[in-house]
Design a protein around this motif. Structure first.
Motif, mmCIF file in Angstrom:
data_model
loop_
_atom_site.group_PDB
_atom_site.id
_atom_site.type_symbol
_atom_site.label_atom_id
_atom_site.label_comp_id
_atom_site.label_asym_id
_atom_site.label_seq_id
_atom_site.Cartn_x
_atom_site.Cartn_y
_atom_site.Cartn_z
ATOM 1 N N LEU A 48 0.849 -1.187 0.000
ATOM 2 C CA LEU A 48 0.000 0.000 0.000
ATOM 3 C C LEU A 48 0.882 1.233 0.000
ATOM 4 N N ARG A 49 0.396 2.314 -0.586
ATOM 5 C CA ARG A 49 1.144 3.571 -0.629
ATOM 6 C C ARG A 49 0.249 4.680 -0.106
ATOM 7 N N THR A 50 0.755 5.487 0.806
ATOM 8 C CA THR A 50 -0.003 6.611 1.340
ATOM 9 C C THR A 50 -0.202 7.660 0.246
ATOM 10 N N ILE A 51 -1.406 8.221 0.191
ATOM 11 C CA ILE A 51 -1.731 9.224 -0.819
ATOM 12 C C ILE A 51 -1.464 10.623 -0.267
ATOM 13 N N GLY A 52 -0.652 11.383 -0.984
ATOM 14 C CA GLY A 52 -0.424 12.794 -0.689
ATOM 15 C C GLY A 52 -1.244 13.610 -1.674
ATOM 16 N N ALA A 53 -1.671 14.777 -1.262
ATOM 17 C CA ALA A 53 -2.521 15.596 -2.119
ATOM 18 C C ALA A 53 -1.982 17.021 -2.193
ATOM 19 N N PHE A 54 -2.239 17.653 -3.318
ATOM 20 C CA PHE A 54 -1.950 19.067 -3.491
ATOM 21 C C PHE A 54 -3.256 19.748 -3.873
ATOM 22 N N ARG A 55 -3.541 20.883 -3.243
ATOM 23 C CA ARG A 55 -4.772 21.642 -3.497
ATOM 24 C C ARG A 55 -4.411 23.036 -3.972
ATOM 25 N N CYS A 56 -5.075 23.472 -5.032
ATOM 26 C CA CYS A 56 -4.841 24.817 -5.547
ATOM 27 C C CYS A 56 -5.493 25.824 -4.613
ATOM 28 N N SER A 57 -4.727 26.814 -4.181
ATOM 29 C CA SER A 57 -5.255 27.831 -3.272
ATOM 30 C C SER A 57 -6.191 28.800 -3.987
ATOM 31 N N LYS A 58 -6.195 28.769 -5.303
ATOM 32 C CA LYS A 58 -7.039 29.691 -6.078
ATOM 33 C C LYS A 58 -8.359 29.039 -6.525
ATOM 34 N N CYS A 59 -8.296 27.865 -7.183
ATOM 35 C CA CYS A 59 -9.516 27.257 -7.739
ATOM 36 C C CYS A 59 -9.960 25.987 -7.010
ATOM 37 N N GLY A 60 -9.117 25.433 -6.109
ATOM 38 C CA GLY A 60 -9.480 24.253 -5.341
ATOM 39 C C GLY A 60 -9.197 22.928 -6.019
ATOM 40 N N PHE A 61 -8.602 22.945 -7.209
ATOM 41 C CA PHE A 61 -8.263 21.703 -7.915
ATOM 42 C C PHE A 61 -7.390 20.825 -7.030
ATOM 43 N N LEU A 62 -7.677 19.503 -7.013
ATOM 44 C CA LEU A 62 -6.891 18.550 -6.232
ATOM 45 C C LEU A 62 -6.108 17.636 -7.158
ATOM 46 N N GLU A 63 -4.851 17.346 -6.769
ATOM 47 C CA GLU A 63 -4.002 16.418 -7.515
ATOM 48 C C GLU A 63 -3.401 15.452 -6.496
ATOM 49 N N PHE A 64 -3.507 14.154 -6.777
ATOM 50 C CA PHE A 64 -3.071 13.128 -5.826
ATOM 51 C C PHE A 64 -1.827 12.398 -6.328
ATOM 52 N N TYR A 65 -0.950 12.014 -5.381
ATOM 53 C CA TYR A 65 0.256 11.247 -5.676
ATOM 54 C C TYR A 65 0.427 10.161 -4.620
ATOM 55 N N ALA A 66 1.041 9.046 -5.006
ATOM 56 C CA ALA A 66 1.359 7.963 -4.071
ATOM 57 C C ALA A 66 2.863 7.741 -4.143
ATOM 58 N N ARG A 67 3.622 8.577 -3.432
ATOM 59 C CA ARG A 67 5.075 8.528 -3.455
ATOM 60 C C ARG A 67 5.615 8.277 -2.054
ATOM 61 N N ASP A 68 6.856 7.784 -1.980
ATOM 62 C CA ASP A 68 7.473 7.447 -0.694
ATOM 63 C C ASP A 68 7.467 8.602 0.296
ATOM 64 N N GLU A 69 7.661 9.823 -0.163
ATOM 65 C CA GLU A 69 7.755 10.948 0.780
ATOM 66 C C GLU A 69 6.444 11.250 1.498
ATOM 67 N N PHE A 70 5.335 10.648 1.077
ATOM 68 C CA PHE A 70 4.061 10.865 1.740
ATOM 69 C C PHE A 70 3.779 9.844 2.843
ATOM 70 N N GLU A 71 4.657 8.862 3.022
ATOM 71 C CA GLU A 71 4.463 7.870 4.082
ATOM 72 C C GLU A 71 4.524 8.561 5.454
ATOM 73 N N PRO A 72 3.652 8.168 6.388
ATOM 74 C CA PRO A 72 3.644 8.785 7.713
ATOM 75 C C PRO A 72 4.987 8.612 8.426
ATOM 76 N N ARG A 73 5.367 9.622 9.181
ATOM 77 C CA ARG A 73 6.621 9.599 9.943
ATOM 78 C C ARG A 73 6.310 9.858 11.411
ATOM 79 N N ALA A 74 7.098 9.271 12.276
ATOM 80 C CA ALA A 74 6.944 9.515 13.723
ATOM 81 C C ALA A 74 7.335 10.962 14.024
ATOM 82 N N THR A 75 6.630 11.580 14.955
ATOM 83 C CA THR A 75 6.955 12.966 15.319
ATOM 84 C C THR A 75 7.706 13.047 16.609
#
Length: 75
Positions: A48-75
């Motif tokens: 499984l791959r965690t989904i990261g999203a980008f949202r346009c601050s102007k029109c609200g368009f959403l774009e989704f990616y499933a890349r390693d850098e979106f995996e949850p990390r301990a804080t």
């Protein structure tokens, strides 16, 4: 990032999935879902791959990616 629809600024975020007793990041699974009598869908096969999203601050368009850098990390 720049929005491919309107040229606005894309802001990184993630999709919150509410479950019994908590919240998790939504995940991508390979293949297509299979029905399960008891659980709605069967457990997915493969990683499984965690989904990261980008949202346009102007029109609200959403774009989704499933890349390693979106995996949850301990804080």
């Amino acid at each position: 990032m720049t929005c491919p629809k309107c040229g606005g600024e894309m802001v990184q975020g993630w999709v919150v999935d509410t479950t019994y007793g908590g919240r998790v990041a939504t995940q991508w699974a390979p293949g297509s879902p299979k029905e399960s009598f008891w659980r709605g869908t069967k457990e997915p096969e493969g990683p499984l791959r965690t989904i990261g999203a980008f949202r346009c601050s102007k029109c609200g368009f959403l774009e989704f990616y499933a890349r390693d850098e979106f995996e949850p990390r301990a804080t």
